[in-house]
Design a protein around this motif. Structure first.
Motif, PDB file in Angstrom:
ATOM      1  N   ASP A  29       0.810  -1.209   0.000  1.00 56.58           N
ATOM      2  CA  ASP A  29       0.000   0.000   0.000  1.00 56.58           C
ATOM      3  C   ASP A  29       0.849   1.268   0.000  1.00 56.58           C
ATOM      4  N   ARG A  30       2.186   1.099  -0.088  1.00 56.48           N
ATOM      5  CA  ARG A  30       3.064   2.265  -0.172  1.00 56.48           C
ATOM      6  C   ARG A  30       3.788   2.332  -1.509  1.00 56.48           C
ATOM      7  N   CYS A  31       3.727   1.253  -2.284  1.00 53.56           N
ATOM      8  CA  CYS A  31       4.342   1.261  -3.609  1.00 53.56           C
ATOM      9  C   CYS A  31       3.311   1.666  -4.654  1.00 53.56           C
ATOM     10  N   ALA A  32       3.764   2.456  -5.610  1.00 52.81           N
ATOM     11  CA  ALA A  32       2.902   2.924  -6.695  1.00 52.81           C
ATOM     12  C   ALA A  32       3.725   2.912  -7.973  1.00 52.81           C
ATOM     13  N   GLY A  33       3.085   3.185  -9.075  1.00 52.84           N
ATOM     14  CA  GLY A  33       3.809   3.287 -10.331  1.00 52.84           C
ATOM     15  C   GLY A  33       3.230   4.381 -11.192  1.00 52.84           C
ATOM     16  N   ILE A  34       4.103   5.110 -11.898  1.00 57.74           N
ATOM     17  CA  ILE A  34       3.631   6.079 -12.892  1.00 57.74           C
ATOM     18  C   ILE A  34       3.217   5.273 -14.107  1.00 57.74           C
ATOM     19  N   GLY A  35       1.927   5.135 -14.286  1.00 56.74           N
ATOM     20  CA  GLY A  35       1.382   4.133 -15.188  1.00 56.74           C
ATOM     21  C   GLY A  35       1.796   4.238 -16.627  1.00 56.74           C
ATOM     22  N   ASP A  36       2.010   5.459 -17.121  1.00 58.76           N
ATOM     23  CA  ASP A  36       2.290   5.580 -18.560  1.00 58.76           C
ATOM     24  C   ASP A  36       3.688   5.098 -18.919  1.00 58.76           C
ATOM     25  N   GLU A  37       4.503   4.726 -17.934  1.00 57.86           N
ATOM     26  CA  GLU A  37       5.782   4.101 -18.243  1.00 57.86           C
ATOM     27  C   GLU A  37       5.617   2.611 -18.547  1.00 57.86           C
ATOM     28  N   ALA A  38       4.438   2.079 -18.257  1.00 59.43           N
ATOM     29  CA  ALA A  38       4.142   0.681 -18.554  1.00 59.43           C
ATOM     30  C   ALA A  38       3.282   0.527 -19.800  1.00 59.43           C
ATOM     31  N   ALA A  39       2.402   1.486 -20.058  1.00 59.25           N
ATOM     32  CA  ALA A  39       1.487   1.405 -21.198  1.00 59.25           C
ATOM     33  C   ALA A  39       0.861   2.772 -21.425  1.00 59.25           C
ATOM     34  N   PRO A  40       0.536   3.108 -22.673  1.00 57.05           N
ATOM     35  CA  PRO A  40      -0.114   4.399 -22.918  1.00 57.05           C
ATOM     36  C   PRO A  40      -1.576   4.418 -22.492  1.00 57.05           C
ATOM     37  N   ASP A  41      -2.246   3.265 -22.546  1.00 59.49           N
ATOM     38  CA  ASP A  41      -3.678   3.193 -22.248  1.00 59.49           C
ATOM     39  C   ASP A  41      -3.907   2.828 -20.790  1.00 59.49           C
ATOM     40  N   LEU A  42      -5.052   3.255 -20.258  1.00 57.63           N
ATOM     41  CA  LEU A  42      -5.321   3.019 -18.841  1.00 57.63           C
ATOM     42  C   LEU A  42      -5.411   1.535 -18.522  1.00 57.63           C
ATOM     43  N   ALA A  43      -5.992   0.742 -19.402  1.00 62.44           N
ATOM     44  CA  ALA A  43      -6.099  -0.691 -19.139  1.00 62.44           C
ATOM     45  C   ALA A  43      -4.728  -1.310 -18.942  1.00 62.44           C
ATOM     46  N   GLY A  44      -3.769  -0.947 -19.788  1.00 65.53           N
ATOM     47  CA  GLY A  44      -2.412  -1.475 -19.659  1.00 65.53           C
ATOM     48  C   GLY A  44      -1.722  -0.975 -18.408  1.00 65.53           C
ATOM     49  N   GLN A  45      -1.981   0.272 -18.052  1.00 67.72           N
ATOM     50  CA  GLN A  45      -1.388   0.824 -16.834  1.00 67.72           C
ATOM     51  C   GLN A  45      -1.916   0.101 -15.598  1.00 67.72           C
ATOM     52  N   ILE A  46      -3.214  -0.115 -15.569  1.00 68.95           N
ATOM     53  CA  ILE A  46      -3.818  -0.841 -14.448  1.00 68.95           C
ATOM     54  C   ILE A  46      -3.260  -2.252 -14.362  1.00 68.95           C
ATOM     55  N   GLU A  47      -3.176  -2.915 -15.498  1.00 65.19           N
ATOM     56  CA  GLU A  47      -2.704  -4.294 -15.516  1.00 65.19           C
ATOM     57  C   GLU A  47      -1.285  -4.412 -14.959  1.00 65.19           C
ATOM     58  N   ALA A  48      -0.417  -3.477 -15.345  1.00 64.11           N
ATOM     59  CA  ALA A  48       0.973  -3.544 -14.895  1.00 64.11           C
ATOM     60  C   ALA A  48       1.081  -3.320 -13.390  1.00 64.11           C
ATOM     61  N   ALA A  75     -11.766   7.606 -13.140  1.00 60.18           N
ATOM     62  CA  ALA A  75     -12.051   7.391 -11.725  1.00 60.18           C
ATOM     63  C   ALA A  75     -12.859   6.118 -11.519  1.00 60.18           C
ATOM     64  N   HIS A  76     -13.848   5.908 -12.366  1.00 59.06           N
ATOM     65  CA  HIS A  76     -14.687   4.714 -12.250  1.00 59.06           C
ATOM     66  C   HIS A  76     -13.868   3.449 -12.473  1.00 59.06           C
ATOM     67  N   ARG A  77     -13.029   3.454 -13.499  1.00 60.38           N
ATOM     68  CA  ARG A  77     -12.242   2.265 -13.819  1.00 60.38           C
ATOM     69  C   ARG A  77     -11.182   1.977 -12.759  1.00 60.38           C
ATOM     70  N   LEU A  78     -10.608   3.022 -12.194  1.00 60.85           N
ATOM     71  CA  LEU A  78      -9.609   2.823 -11.145  1.00 60.85           C
ATOM     72  C   LEU A  78     -10.252   2.297  -9.869  1.00 60.85           C
ATOM     73  N   ARG A  79     -11.446   2.781  -9.549  1.00 64.22           N
ATOM     74  CA  ARG A  79     -12.148   2.239  -8.382  1.00 64.22           C
ATOM     75  C   ARG A  79     -12.464   0.763  -8.581  1.00 64.22           C
ATOM     76  N   ASP A  80     -12.895   0.407  -9.785  1.00 63.68           N
ATOM     77  CA  ASP A  80     -13.190  -0.999 -10.064  1.00 63.68           C
ATOM     78  C   ASP A  80     -11.950  -1.875  -9.916  1.00 63.68           C
ATOM     79  N   ALA A  81     -10.772  -1.290 -10.193  1.00 65.62           N
ATOM     80  CA  ALA A  81      -9.514  -2.036 -10.086  1.00 65.62           C
ATOM     81  C   ALA A  81      -8.907  -1.947  -8.687  1.00 65.62           C
ATOM     82  N   ASP A  82      -9.606  -1.285  -7.760  1.00 71.03           N
ATOM     83  CA  ASP A  82      -9.100  -1.090  -6.392  1.00 71.03           C
ATOM     84  C   ASP A  82      -7.750  -0.391  -6.375  1.00 71.03           C
ATOM     85  N   LEU A  83      -7.594   0.602  -7.238  1.00 70.81           N
ATOM     86  CA  LEU A  83      -6.371   1.391  -7.284  1.00 70.81           C
ATOM     87  C   LEU A  83      -6.661   2.817  -6.838  1.00 70.81           C
ATOM     88  N   ALA A  84      -5.866   3.305  -5.887  1.00 72.34           N
ATOM     89  CA  ALA A  84      -5.951   4.693  -5.458  1.00 72.34           C
ATOM     90  C   ALA A  84      -4.941   5.529  -6.239  1.00 72.34           C
TER      91      ALA A  84
END
Length: 301
Positions: free
Chosen positions: A16-35, A66-75
């Motif tokens: 709960d203290r580690c995070a990632g800048i998502g666009d370094e993993a994928a340009p699209d939100l789905a790919g960022q969430i997945e990584a 916001a909706h998709r991130l909540r569904d993925a349990d990502l803050a």
């Protein structure tokens, strides 16, 4: 493949203290969430989505995020802005950054985020005193606006007047005198910019509210090569120890620069998630020896 018990124990404390800048993993939100979810982490930092800076997204797109991130349990732990960065020198009309901040403050409310990353304006022909005065004045006004919205601006040790000097960072905080302006420490920025980031960290520790994790080394040709955390010259392990022993309780946000730097025009390709996840695993390994220190700071038995 089963996860070793030791990693489960460490991940339970730091997930709960580690995070990632998502666009370094994928340009699209789905790919960022997945990584990020592949690492078992619960936080994400946003900068661009579909190659578009956050402040350029329409409100309906942000509500969808916001909706998709909540569904993925990502803050959402932080929004990385363009305010005061390498592309916006101190002569840029102030209204440009103020307008971006207003948009990001609205987005913070939608996304449940309280941090916005900023920098402190590269020079553009001004004298030293005027450059300092302008940078401090602009960030002071921006921090005042952020405070009214319950948001804190995080100044990164990167581009701009205060970017590479602890003395200037502390002066910036002193003269703006705002609880809505704190520091973001990036472990890897000292290598390309030519300063000892670990030494800088020791001087600014009480004011660090957010951390970016990357590592790098200089090549014989004088360029910068980004590598897995711990494999370069940024003293990442020492920085983590310093932070945790000082009682730092914020996030460690992965920005590895291994195959993608979207803000600099280096796109996240189809294989960007693989090195991103590898860097995340390495970060976990570097944090593992500090389990007991972090537990004590958190009051965990």
């Amino acid at each position: 493949m089963p996860v070793p018990a030791e990693r489960d124990h460490t991940q339970g404390l730091f997930a709960d203290r580690c995070a990632g800048i998502g666009d370094e993993a994928a340009p699209d939100l789905a790919g960022q969430i997945e990584a990020v979810r592949a690492l078992g982490w619960s936080r994400i930092e946003l900068r661009t989505v579909e190659r578009t800076a956050l402040a350029d997204l329409p409100p309906e797109a942000v509500r969808d995020l916001a909706h998709r991130l909540r569904d993925a349990d990502l803050a959402v732990v932080c929004l990385a802005s363009r305010i005061g960065n390498w592309a916006r020198p101190v002569t840029t009309p102030f209204e440009t950054d103020l307008a971006e901040l207003e948009t990001l403050l609205d987005q913070c409310a939608v996304l449940g985020c309280r941090f916005v990353r900023v920098m402190s304006y590269p020079n553009d022909g001004l004298g030293a005193r005027e450059w300092a005065s302008q940078a401090i004045d602009r960030l002071g006004r921006l921090a005042h606006r952020a405070r009214t919205a319950g948001v804190t601006l995080l100044h990164e040790n990167c581009a701009g007047w205060a970017g590479q000097s602890a003395t200037r960072m502390l002066r910036l905080l002193r003269e703006t005198d705002s609880p809505a302006l704190r520091l973001l420490f990036d472990t890897g920025n000292g290598v390309p910019h030519g300063y000892d980031a670990a030494a800088l960290l020791r001087q600014i520790l009480p004011y660090v509210a957010h951390v970016h994790i990357k590592d790098a080394r200089r090549t014989p040709q004088g360029t910068t090569e980004y590598v897995l955390p711990g494999d370069g010259d940024a003293q990442v392990a020492d920085c983590l120890r310093t932070l945790l022993e000082s009682g730092y309780r914020g996030a460690f946000s992965l920005e590895p620069h291994l195959s993608a730097r979207p803000h600099a025009g280096v796109d996240a390709g189809t294989d960007a998630a693989r090195p991103f996840v590898a860097a995340g695993r390495r970060l976990e390994q570097l944090l593992a020896p500090h389990h007991d220190t972090a537990a004590r700071a958190a009051g965990t038995p």
